[in-house]
Design a protein around this motif. Structure first.
Motif, mmCIF file in Angstrom:
data_model
loop_
_atom_site.group_PDB
_atom_site.id
_atom_site.type_symbol
_atom_site.label_atom_id
_atom_site.label_comp_id
_atom_site.label_asym_id
_atom_site.label_seq_id
_atom_site.Cartn_x
_atom_site.Cartn_y
_atom_site.Cartn_z
ATOM 1 N N CYS A 124 0.766 -1.160 0.033
ATOM 2 C CA CYS A 124 -0.028 -0.162 -0.028
ATOM 3 C C CYS A 124 0.957 1.280 -0.043
ATOM 4 C CB CYS A 124 -0.950 -0.150 1.237
ATOM 5 S SG CYS A 124 -2.264 -0.901 0.985
ATOM 6 N N HIS A 125 1.480 1.611 1.212
ATOM 7 C CA HIS A 125 2.114 2.691 1.124
ATOM 8 C C HIS A 125 3.966 2.719 1.397
ATOM 9 C CE1 HIS A 125 -1.667 3.466 2.837
ATOM 10 N NE2 HIS A 125 -1.815 4.360 1.634
ATOM 11 N N SER B 150 -9.982 -2.240 2.599
ATOM 12 C CA SER B 150 -10.410 -0.721 2.886
ATOM 13 C C SER B 150 -10.850 -0.733 4.148
ATOM 14 C CB SER B 150 -11.237 -0.269 1.702
ATOM 15 O OG SER B 150 -10.929 -0.349 0.393
ATOM 16 N N PHE B 298 -4.992 8.408 -0.485
ATOM 17 C CA PHE B 298 -4.246 7.213 -0.263
ATOM 18 C C PHE B 298 -2.762 7.666 -0.253
ATOM 19 C CE2 PHE B 298 -2.232 4.201 -3.281
ATOM 20 C CZ PHE B 298 -2.220 3.160 -2.379
#
Lengths: 168, 465
Positions: A124-125, B150, B298
């Motif tokens: 994700c990050h 999510s 995000f």
């Protein structure tokens, strides 16, 4: 006399107004208790501690880090595949196992074990962790969480645990 | 015909609806409102479209964690027109978000939030928040793999709230793990609670529009003075006002029609977003990326300084919310024209610029390792035996490739190493690999001496003459 009547009329009106407001509030509260209660109660119920077997001890090679799957501690009948959980399990020695949460300590995304690099990487990050779960790079504020693990009757068992939430 | 007439007159006598609706529809509005004023009604239209398609979807959708995915596949692939309905619901959601933001920016630039319309703005802020929550919960009830992750990402954000973080996180997930309760609860938010709030606040918002009147287009040199505004507004309506229907409403109808046609075309031609993999939390082969309207957010999570992150995750939205709610109290009088309010203009330009750049970078996500990177070929390595070849193979195997590109193969997380041999010496390369640095993990513990020297030899050979 007339003065008195007006006062009593007023206080009667006030009384009726207060009575109506009070009755409405009581009725509303009486309905709200079960409504709100049923919505928030599940969040305070402690789930039972459940150990889940993830495989026979000899099925794990010393030094290997593998993904194991198990069921939540008390899955609802309609949970289907969402009742499944996973963890990264490593056999450190004959009797010693270590289990890492799959959730990145940053925002919970699923980290992958990259065997060649001996790193856990988050998609994700950009969080990256070393073999021992400590932060190697990226935004995670702490290392990977670990789950309790034990060996029972030749089976490796993991304590089915909540999704770790990083708090401040 | 006579019968119809008498039925109508009976209905009107008993209800009075025709005359009261008529006077609402024909209430006087300022002239010259032009095309700037169509975005609010178009947002409402998009919302009504969402209600209609949402009801149609609810006829087929099963809000059960174990079965929703199959019901979505049925809606998309097997049911009559289900794919189109899902398509409209998806593009309608995008339209609603775009329109509500344009509407807000227009109101802000025209300073229509100033006296006496402060409450119009505040109810609008609530509606904006509801729309954002609908976007998030809508993405979750599309119950696939990304939806599951999510929910977890949202719960982790909630977890950073001081003191009650863990409790809030459990509230978002519907327990301590993803499971049977998660989707049922999300469904209740998405279908009952938030839409209910939206209905209430739209009613309130529209009532205020009628009560306070549509703001007149701003004019330079005509500042708002709360002492005289209402009187001069009434005066202006008496002298120059035109009936809302049809003098102003026709523009809303024309624009609304175009929006509807666009949504329908997108729904039929592009269709709804593909369902991802099934919502299996034990399948870790996942690349969760939110729907387009959250991509900038995000990106922010990957780029903000980690030390500040916990404060920003909670404080950022809080400060934005407080600023939006405080706006009509900070400035509720004075000039309305954007030409006299350069700071308002600057705020919009700055917001658009930062969100767009976060978007642009969020789409490519260079901070994420590229797990699908194609391995370097012998041709790129430039050798088929010897240390350079072995080093090239190690570059593939040890995951270097996920973050570093060489000759167009690999990830973008770390520097491109196509000509690293020109920049770093053998010693510097060795040191960097052993100890890592900046955002690079240390590989000293995972490489043997032979592996390290092959890798360095390979990297040293990456030169452009």
């Amino acid at each position: 006399m007339k003065q008195n009547m007006i006062t009593s009329e007023c206080s009667r009106r006030q009384f009726l107004a207060k009575l109506s407001i009070a009755l409405s509030s009581i009725a509303g509260t009486l309905v709200a208790i079960p409504v709100v209660g049923s919505i928030i109660a599940p969040l305070f119920q402690k789930k039972p501690e459940t150990w889940r077997a993830v495989g026979a001890i000899e099925s794990f090679k010393i030094g290997d880090t593998v993904k194991v799957e198990y069921l939540d501690s008390s899955p609802l009948p309609w949970a289907g595949i969402t009742a499944k959980s996973a963890a990264w399990l490593r056999r450190v020695s004959d009797e010693k196992f270590i289990v890492f949460s799959v959730n990145c300590a940053h925002l919970g995304c699923p980290v992958r074990w990259v065997e060649g690099a001996k790193l856990f990487m988050c998609p994700c990050h950009g969080g990256v962790y070393y073999e021992d779960g400590s932060v190697a790079s990226g935004p995670p504020p702490r290392g990977l969480y670990q789950y309790p693990v034990r060996v029972q009757n030749g089976q490796v068992e993991i304590l089915a645990s909540p999704i770790p939430i990083t708090t401040i | 015909m006579r019968l119809l007439k008498s039925v109508m007159s009976w209905f009107e006598d008993r209800t009075g609806l025709v005359s009261s609706m008529g006077s609402i529809m024909r209430h006087p509005v300022p002239p010259g409102s032009a095309w700037f004023y169509v975005f609010g009604s178009a947002t409402l239209l998009a919302f009504l479209t969402q209600v209609a398609t949402g009801i149609a979807l609810a006829f087929m959708y099963v809000p059960s964690s174990g079965e929703a995915y199959q019901s979505l596949q049925f809606i998309t692939n097997d049911s009559t027109l289900g794919r189109v309905v899902r398509g409209i619901h998806n593009w309608g959601a995008s339209a609603m978000i775009v329109l509500v933001v344009i509407h807000m920016v227009q109101v802000y630039l025209f300073a229509a939030y100033k006296y006496p319309r402060e409450m119009n703005w505040l109810t609008g802020v609530v509606l904006l928040a509801c729309t954002v929550i609908m976007g998030f919960t809508g993405q979750v009830v599309r119950w696939d793999q990304t939806a599951v992750w999510s929910v977890i990402v949202a719960a982790e954000q909630a977890g950073r709230v001081p003191f009650i973080g863990k409790w809030l996180a459990d509230f978002v997930i519907g327990g301590e793990t993803i499971g049977g309760a998660t989707l049922s609860r999300m469904f209740a938010y998405h279908v009952f609670i938030i839409p209910g709030l939206i209905f209430i606040f739209i009613g309130f918002h529209l009532y205020l529009v009628l009560r306070n009147g549509i703001s007149e287009p701003p004019e330079i040199g005509k500042p708002v003075d709360p002492k005289t505004y209402r009187d001069s507004y009434e005066d202006m309506l008496k002298k120059k006002g035109v009936p809302f229907w049809p003098d102003a409403a026709w523009r809303d109808v024309v624009f609304g029609f175009s929006v509807m046609v666009a949504i329908l075309l997108l729904a039929v031609i592009v269709g709804p977003p593909d369902l991802g993999k099934p919502p299996d939390p034990s399948n870790l082969d996942a690349l969760p990326v939110p729907d387009w309207y959250f991509v900038f957010y995000f990106a922010l999570f990957a780029l903000m300084p980690p030390e500040l992150e916990s404060y920003l995750i909670v404080g950022g939205p809080l400060i934005i919310g407080i600023l939006l709610l405080a706006l009509p109290f900070i400035s509720n009088r004075g000039e309305r024209s954007p030409l006299r309010r350069p700071w308002a203009f600057a705020v919009v330009v700055l917001a658009v610029a930062s969100i767009s750049s976060l978007w642009a970078i969020g789409i490519s996500s260079p901070w994420s390792p590229n797990f699908d990177a194609k391995p370097l070929t012998a041709e790129i390595i430039g050798a088929s035996t010897g240390p350079i070849y072995e080093g090239g193979e190690l570059f593939n195997e040890k995951g270097c490739l996920y973050c570093h590109a060489i000759s167009g193969h690999g990830g973008q997380r770390g520097p491109d190493l196509t000509n690293i041999g020109n920049r770093l010496s053998t010693n510097e390369l060795t040191w960097r690999i052993m100890n890592g640095g900046l955002n690079m993990p240390a590989f000293g513990g995972t490489l043997t001496n032979d592996e390290l020297s092959s890798l360095v030899a390979f990297l040293k050979s990456r030169k452009v003459d």
